[in-house]
Motif scaffolding. Sequence first.
Motif, PDB file in Angstrom:
ATOM      1  N   GLU A 120     -11.502 -13.328  11.474  1.00  0.00           N
ATOM      2  CA  GLU A 120     -11.747 -13.114  12.905  1.00  0.00           C
ATOM      3  C   GLU A 120     -13.227 -13.061  13.227  1.00  0.00           C
ATOM      4  OE1 GLU A 120      -9.315 -10.572  15.118  1.00  0.00           O
ATOM      5  OE2 GLU A 120      -7.816 -10.345  13.550  1.00  0.00           O
ATOM      6  N   PRO A 137      -0.335 -11.105  15.033  1.00  0.00           N
ATOM      7  CA  PRO A 137      -0.782  -9.919  15.778  1.00  0.00           C
ATOM      8  C   PRO A 137      -1.518  -8.939  14.864  1.00  0.00           C
ATOM      9  CG  PRO A 137       1.568  -9.832  15.386  1.00  0.00           C
ATOM     10  CD  PRO A 137       1.123 -11.173  14.934  1.00  0.00           C
ATOM     11  N   SER A 138      -2.181  -7.997  15.479  1.00  0.00           N
ATOM     12  CA  SER A 138      -2.951  -6.998  14.736  1.00  0.00           C
ATOM     13  C   SER A 138      -2.067  -6.250  13.739  1.00  0.00           C
ATOM     14  CB  SER A 138      -3.564  -6.017  15.735  1.00  0.00           C
ATOM     15  OG  SER A 138      -4.378  -5.125  15.051  1.00  0.00           O
ATOM     16  N   GLY A 139      -2.569  -6.098  12.533  1.00  0.00           N
ATOM     17  CA  GLY A 139      -1.844  -5.314  11.531  1.00  0.00           C
ATOM     18  C   GLY A 139      -0.766  -6.081  10.803  1.00  0.00           C
ATOM     19  N   CYS A 140      -0.708  -7.407  10.972  1.00  0.00           N
ATOM     20  CA  CYS A 140       0.378  -8.156  10.348  1.00  0.00           C
ATOM     21  C   CYS A 140       0.071  -8.518   8.904  1.00  0.00           C
ATOM     22  CB  CYS A 140       0.694  -9.400  11.153  1.00  0.00           C
ATOM     23  SG  CYS A 140      -0.567 -10.669  10.992  1.00  0.00           S
ATOM     24  N   GLY A 141      -1.141  -8.233   8.436  1.00  0.00           N
ATOM     25  CA  GLY A 141      -1.436  -8.487   7.027  1.00  0.00           C
ATOM     26  C   GLY A 141      -2.386  -9.650   6.795  1.00  0.00           C
ATOM     27  N   LYS A 142      -3.053 -10.114   7.826  1.00  0.00           N
ATOM     28  CA  LYS A 142      -3.954 -11.261   7.682  1.00  0.00           C
ATOM     29  C   LYS A 142      -5.141 -10.925   6.783  1.00  0.00           C
ATOM     30  CE  LYS A 142      -4.848 -11.411  12.092  1.00  0.00           C
ATOM     31  NZ  LYS A 142      -4.115 -10.346  12.760  1.00  0.00           N
ATOM     32  N   THR A 143      -5.821  -9.831   7.145  1.00  0.00           N
ATOM     33  CA  THR A 143      -6.991  -9.461   6.367  1.00  0.00           C
ATOM     34  C   THR A 143      -6.619  -9.206   4.919  1.00  0.00           C
ATOM     35  OG1 THR A 143      -8.082  -8.513   8.292  1.00  0.00           O
ATOM     36  CG2 THR A 143      -8.845  -7.773   6.151  1.00  0.00           C
ATOM     37  N   THR A 144      -5.495  -8.539   4.709  1.00  0.00           N
ATOM     38  CA  THR A 144      -5.055  -8.234   3.357  1.00  0.00           C
ATOM     39  C   THR A 144      -4.854  -9.524   2.553  1.00  0.00           C
ATOM     40  OG1 THR A 144      -3.960  -6.306   4.271  1.00  0.00           O
ATOM     41  CG2 THR A 144      -3.380  -6.917   2.026  1.00  0.00           C
ATOM     42  N   HIS A 197      -6.123 -13.435  15.719  1.00  0.00           N
ATOM     43  CA  HIS A 197      -4.902 -13.008  16.415  1.00  0.00           C
ATOM     44  C   HIS A 197      -4.830 -13.678  17.775  1.00  0.00           C
ATOM     45  CE1 HIS A 197      -7.869  -9.944  17.776  1.00  0.00           C
ATOM     46  NE2 HIS A 197      -7.337 -10.241  18.936  1.00  0.00           N
ATOM     47  N   ALA A 216       2.454  -4.598   3.163  1.00  0.00           N
ATOM     48  CA  ALA A 216       1.480  -5.196   4.082  1.00  0.00           C
ATOM     49  C   ALA A 216       1.599  -6.715   4.093  1.00  0.00           C
ATOM     50  CB  ALA A 216       0.062  -4.784   3.699  1.00  0.00           C
ATOM     51  N   PHE A 271       0.880  -1.170   0.000  1.00  0.00           N
ATOM     52  CA  PHE A 271       0.000   0.000   0.000  1.00  0.00           C
ATOM     53  C   PHE A 271       0.916   1.217   0.000  1.00  0.00           C
ATOM     54  CE2 PHE A 271      -2.859  -3.060   2.211  1.00  0.00           C
ATOM     55  CZ  PHE A 271      -3.882  -3.045   1.288  1.00  0.00           C
ATOM     56  N   GLN A 318     -15.054  -9.661   8.860  1.00  0.00           N
ATOM     57  CA  GLN A 318     -14.619  -9.377  10.223  1.00  0.00           C
ATOM     58  C   GLN A 318     -15.787  -8.820  11.048  1.00  0.00           C
ATOM     59  OE1 GLN A 318     -10.852  -7.403  10.192  1.00  0.00           O
ATOM     60  NE2 GLN A 318     -10.463  -7.799  12.336  1.00  0.00           N
ATOM     61  N   LYS A 349       4.106   1.018   2.010  1.00  0.00           N
ATOM     62  CA  LYS A 349       3.984   0.041   3.084  1.00  0.00           C
ATOM     63  C   LYS A 349       3.824  -1.363   2.538  1.00  0.00           C
ATOM     64  CE  LYS A 349       1.532  -1.309   7.096  1.00  0.00           C
ATOM     65  NZ  LYS A 349       2.698  -1.691   7.847  1.00  0.00           N
TER      66      LYS A 349
HETATM   67  N1  LIG Z   1      -6.321  -0.042   2.066  1.00  0.00           N
HETATM   68  C1  LIG Z   1      -5.187   0.123   2.773  1.00  0.00           C
HETATM   69  N2  LIG Z   1      -4.393   1.209   2.530  1.00  0.00           N
HETATM   70  C2  LIG Z   1      -3.261   1.382   3.222  1.00  0.00           C
HETATM   71  N3  LIG Z   1      -2.792   0.556   4.171  1.00  0.00           N
HETATM   72  C3  LIG Z   1      -3.520  -0.538   4.449  1.00  0.00           C
HETATM   73  C4  LIG Z   1      -4.760  -0.799   3.774  1.00  0.00           C
HETATM   74  N4  LIG Z   1      -5.271  -1.939   4.258  1.00  0.00           N
HETATM   75  C5  LIG Z   1      -4.394  -2.382   5.195  1.00  0.00           C
HETATM   76  N5  LIG Z   1      -3.333  -1.546   5.318  1.00  0.00           N
HETATM   77  C6  LIG Z   1      -2.189  -1.707   6.197  1.00  0.00           C
HETATM   78  O1  LIG Z   1      -1.637  -2.963   5.964  1.00  0.00           O
HETATM   79  C7  LIG Z   1      -1.293  -3.606   7.189  1.00  0.00           C
HETATM   80  C8  LIG Z   1      -1.962  -4.948   7.296  1.00  0.00           C
HETATM   81  O2  LIG Z   1      -3.353  -4.728   7.443  1.00  0.00           O
HETATM   82  P1  LIG Z   1      -4.378  -5.924   7.675  1.00  0.00           P
HETATM   83  O3  LIG Z   1      -5.724  -5.331   7.682  1.00  0.00           O
HETATM   84  O4  LIG Z   1      -4.134  -6.985   6.686  1.00  0.00           O
HETATM   85  O5  LIG Z   1      -4.013  -6.401   9.132  1.00  0.00           O
HETATM   86  P2  LIG Z   1      -4.633  -7.579  10.006  1.00  0.00           P
HETATM   87  O6  LIG Z   1      -3.559  -8.557  10.190  1.00  0.00           O
HETATM   88  O7  LIG Z   1      -5.887  -8.057   9.417  1.00  0.00           O
HETATM   89  O8  LIG Z   1      -4.898  -6.861  11.388  1.00  0.00           O
HETATM   90  P3  LIG Z   1      -6.132  -6.977  12.407  1.00  0.00           P
HETATM   91  O9  LIG Z   1      -5.880  -8.186  13.226  1.00  0.00           O
HETATM   92  O10 LIG Z   1      -6.006  -5.736  13.209  1.00  0.00           O
HETATM   93  O11 LIG Z   1      -7.387  -7.041  11.602  1.00  0.00           O
HETATM   94  C9  LIG Z   1      -1.651  -2.644   8.292  1.00  0.00           C
HETATM   95  O12 LIG Z   1      -0.496  -1.969   8.711  1.00  0.00           O
HETATM   96  C10 LIG Z   1      -2.605  -1.698   7.653  1.00  0.00           C
HETATM   97  O13 LIG Z   1      -2.460  -0.417   8.219  1.00  0.00           O
END
Ligand SMILES: Nc1ncnc2c1ncn2[C@@H]1O[C@H](COP(=O)(O)OP(=O)(O)OP(=O)(O)O)[C@@H](O)[C@H]1O
Lengths: 262, 370, 297
Positions: free
Chosen positions: B161, B39-46, B194, B20, B15, B84, B18
């Motif tokens: 989640e 952990p939160s923000g590690c890129g799972k949802t992505t 997480h 992700a 992104f 989610q 960044k």
């Molecule tokens: N559309 C986007 N634009 C910019 N950055 C993004 C976008 N989506 C996610 N990110 C960044 O990418 C990283 C991974 O995000 P992701 O949502 O995959 O985390 P996650 O593992 O699902 O976390 P959580 O457990 O909090 O849901 C994060 O740092 C987030 O800020």
Amino acid sequence: MQISRFERIFYRVFLVLFLIYLLGPLVIVIILSFNTAPAPTLPMKGLTLKWYKALFADSMLKESLLNSLAVAFAVTILSVSVATFTSFALVRYRFFGQGAFYAVALSPIITPGVILGVSILIFLYKLHFQPGLKAVVLGQSSFIISFAMLTIMSRLRKFDTALEEAAQDLGASKPKAILKITLPYLKPALISAASLSFLLSFDNFNTTLFLVGNDRTLPIQIYSMLRFGLSPKINAISTILVVATVIIGLFSGRITKQQGEA
Amino acid sequence: MNQVDVKVEKLVKKFGNKLAVDNVSFEVKKGDFFSILGPSGCGKTTTLRMISGFEVPTSGKIWVGGEPMEGVPPHKRKTNLVFQNLALFPMMNVFDNIAFGLVMRGESKKKIRQAVEEMLEVINLKGYGKKMINQLSGGEKQRVAIARALVLHPTVLLLDEPLGALDLKLREHMKIELKKIQERIGTTFIYITHDQGEALVMSNKIAVMNQGRIQQIGTPDELYYEPVNSFVAQFVGENNKIDAEVIDISGNYVEVEASGIRLIGRKGQDVVKGEKVNYFIRPEMIRIAKDKNDIGSNVNKVKGKVKSVIFEGQVTRYEVTTDNGLNINVFVPNLSKSEMHKIGGTIYLSWDRDNPVVLKVQKIQAGVLE
Amino acid sequence: MRSLVMIHNKDRLRRNLTLFILLLPGILWVMMLIIIPQFQMFLDSFKYRPIYHKKGFTLKNYAYFFTNILYIKVFLRTLFAAVLTTFVSFLVCFPIAFYIAKVAKRELAQKIFILVIIPFWVSELIRTFSWMIILGDKGVINTFLMRLHLIKQPLSLLYNSFSVTVGLVYNYLLFMILPIYSTLEGMDNSLIEAAQDLGANRFNVFRKIIIPYSIPGIMSGSIMVFMLSIGTYIAPTLLGGKKEIWFTELIYNKFFKAMNWRLGSALAFTLLILTLLFIFSVIKITGLKLTDVIEED
Ligand SMILES: Nc1ncnc2c1ncn2[C@@H]1O[C@H](COP(=O)(O)OP(=O)(O)OP(=O)(O)O)[C@@H](O)[C@H]1O
Ligand SMILES: [Mg+2]
């Protein structure tokens, strides 16, 4: 909030006076529409429906009413569709110049209607576009779109885009997802934007005055009747309009409320 | 049953600047309950959104049911996602929510009715079809969201989640419920969480992820007993982490020194003499004794004082400060009602050399571990 | 990698195309009905009347306006009346908004609210007309007072600044009530209670807590009421005296009676600037954002 007895009395009295100020004039208009006297004044000389009958005989009034309805209908369609498109662009996308675009799009709300009318008159004249009902539709839309847009945007902002994605995930194409999920969600806002647009257009005078040319809308017609001299006929038409608008207002309020809760 | 349902190869998502998701690869077999834990923000949802088609990978490839997914829009993929926040359609009732996908496919009314009723039975919500979404409890919504996706018989069900919003008790209940549903239907699940406890209980394969990268993929017990790096050792289960330095290496074992005492453990990664390392020993693998002679044959021994005692039901948790200043947690299973050690009392800790593991020091971003 | 880059470009292309289609009607609207017409009006206000057959720009229209004592008088009268209307609206509306938002019980508040809103569904023209039949020489008030023999001659209540102000306040006070109500509604009652607990009396609670809190609402209400009253044509021409004409009337006359569009444009543009000045000074003083002010309603 806790208040003292003195304050309670103050607020009560103030509120009652205020409501009299607010509603009294309209009540008087309605009452006098049934008075036999040739001018809309007290005292009541007797009850009659002749002013209402006179309305139906007035072909100018009928024509202007039809004009107003046509204009309001066109303005509503135009405003709600432009506002819906624009709301999607503003809520769903980030683009260059967005802030400025948004500010200009809202500016008609705080621009005097006379100025909108004058400037559009000048512009249309340059394009050799004659004043008339079509010009009125354009002129009114210039600010009614802004109001419709505010209404639609505020609901669209609350929409969780995950719902649209969920629909896509379950096999709906993007346009279908919008049609099946997003638009139904927006329905209450679309209904209230439409009724707001209709009312604003139907009542509009300040902008219309400059663009109407030789055509007449209902407010323009009533205005010229008022300039000509007060007649209980005006009370009669007012009464009909008051009753109609209040019914429409209450009705659409109820619909949007019901829809909004679902 | 060795068919691969989802394959992900060298997946990258940026992104802006960044990163992700960073070079993620894995395979999910038919019928697997595969968890992605991190952990939160590690890129799972992505990662999940790329599999379901809502994000376009910066690079890398995805196959679902053997077919490459490049350029396939979300509504044409045989994956279904449980969001989610669930994303149930609030303007429709339960029945219409579950039927939505079938209606989109253009199935006949009769077939839809039958499939939805069947599904309602699977999730134990028979007779709930007419209810509106806002009339459901948290757990019921949960199940409707799952049913809505499952009714389409996806090759793989993706869950982001889904238990996150529930309270603790309901979460415990839904964990088991979910596992049951999966076993009944046999659909492949990719489950994101997480919460390591959740992952350990439900999955038969787990991928541990941190800062966009896969750290380790394995069965729950593999992750627990044989973590491949310091992050996994810390993230999965509770662990005592002791900073140490390598003194000697012999075969599969490493001898280290920590604050003046010598400890022995398994070699988890290639380390060299003199290297700063982390020495991990799980709290329940430590034996605690009042008497020096009670240690038995364990090679690792430390003397210390009890700093705090917390009775947790099945176990008692002791926080011990060793004489040389290390803090160590110990779990003692309460096999029967017995006397506990007193705060301030002198005790002896011991453990063998096969349970602890020595791993390289890993820089972990502050705040990532909760 | 190459094909991936292409996919990215295709995606971006599709996004931009969709955005363009969504924005197109909006751009047409903003350009054709707002920006270009107002800019055209601005340009026209610096041009000679066509009858002079002169090209180029001139300040003549503005000079004519600013040196004409009659015009200046109209301008100042309008400005003063609009400010007065705004202020009176505030005085009338604040207690009502406060009562509905904070004092009245929920159900009563809802009922009052509907009663307050209903008159505003009715056309502005009809609302103004109602005051004509109330304030006129043979109107409701004069008839009533004469019947009671309190007066011999009818009071001249209509066709002066008084009647215009009454009508304007009546026509626009909802625009003052709504935003004040919505800010007060959002205010946490415990703020008031905390102030009382700390020893503030009623007056101080109002002065230090409630009024400052409702500033955003008051400001957007003021902007709306000011703008609507300075820019309307209805109440001033129907309720105002024949000699005391209003600025909007002047503009209308220039366009449709004197047929001097260039001077009319200069007047209209001056009105626009005045409105903008009012809005921006309010915004500057209170540090609000324009969009906040508008969205408040
Ligand atoms: N559309 C986007 N634009 C910019 N950055 C993004 C976008 N989506 C996610 N990110 C960044 O990418 C990283 C991974 O995000 P992701 O949502 O995959 O985390 P996650 O593992 O699902 O976390 P959580 O457990 O909090 O849901 C994060 O740092 C987030 O800020
Ligand atoms: Mg996530």
